[in-house]
Design an enzyme around this catalytic site. Structure first.
Site, mmCIF file in Angstrom:
data_model
loop_
_atom_site.group_PDB
_atom_site.id
_atom_site.type_symbol
_atom_site.label_atom_id
_atom_site.label_comp_id
_atom_site.label_asym_id
_atom_site.label_seq_id
_atom_site.Cartn_x
_atom_site.Cartn_y
_atom_site.Cartn_z
ATOM 1 N N VAL A 1 -27.290 -93.817 -32.531
ATOM 2 C CA VAL A 1 -26.883 -94.883 -32.864
ATOM 3 C C VAL A 1 -26.021 -95.774 -31.716
ATOM 4 C CG1 VAL A 1 -25.575 -96.747 -34.449
ATOM 5 C CG2 VAL A 1 -27.246 -95.068 -35.292
ATOM 6 N N CYS A 2 -25.020 -95.080 -31.503
ATOM 7 C CA CYS A 2 -24.239 -95.443 -30.284
ATOM 8 C C CYS A 2 -24.789 -95.725 -29.212
ATOM 9 C CB CYS A 2 -22.794 -94.291 -29.946
ATOM 10 S SG CYS A 2 -21.835 -94.014 -31.537
ATOM 11 N N THR A 3 -25.714 -94.615 -28.805
ATOM 12 C CA THR A 3 -26.704 -94.803 -27.462
ATOM 13 C C THR A 3 -27.518 -96.263 -27.542
ATOM 14 O OG1 THR A 3 -26.542 -92.454 -27.176
ATOM 15 C CG2 THR A 3 -28.343 -93.581 -25.838
#
Length: 153
Positions: free
Chosen positions: A43-45
């Site tokens: 998700v962060c990526t």
């Protein structure tokens, strides 16, 4: 943690662009300061990649972007390769990522998610977004659990 209308802290930060004070980075532009729990998570990526894709829109609006993740600068520099690949962009990474390994900034800005822990049992940094105006005043603050993604559109 500052409240709306107060001056956002002028943290001295270690970033992928070098060490700096936040106010020096933002200069006379608007700022978007956003946080992520950890590097290399799916998700962060995808969120950081979407910001890469939207950089022209931020630039048009005289807005500088800076991210924070609770990993090392070296980890961030390696992670940038994945982010750029996912974003479909080449060239230099367009915005700095703050290394907050000890969670000092996350703690000061009250961005710790007490319910979510990393593999070492440490609380994760919650996801946060702060909008800072050209006078360095906080104009928006959003804080939500580390497990919740966001849409940068």
């Amino acid at each position: 943690m500052p409240v709306l209308g107060e001056t956002f802290p002028n943290f001295f930060v270690k970033t992928t662009f070098g060490d700096m004070h936040l106010h020096d980075f933002f200069k006379d532009s608007w700022g978007v300061f956003f946080s992520h729990p950890a590097d290399f998570t799916p998700v962060c990526t995808t969120e950081l990649a979407r910001v890469v894709q939207l950089m022209d829109e931020f630039t048009k609006r005289n807005c500088k972007v800076i991210a924070l993740s609770c990993d090392s600068k070296e980890s961030h520099l390696n992670w940038e390769k994945d982010i750029k690949m996912y974003a479909g962009k080449d060239g230099p990474f367009p915005y700095p990522i703050i290394a907050d390994e000890n969670r000092d900034i996350a703690v000061e800005l009250q961005m710790i998610d007490p319910d979510e822990k990393d593999s070492k049992g440490l609380p994760l940094a919650a996801r946060a977004v702060f909008i800072i105006d050209p006078n360095k005043k906080m104009r928006l603050s959003i804080l939500y659990p580390a497990t919740t993604g966001r849409n940068f559109e």
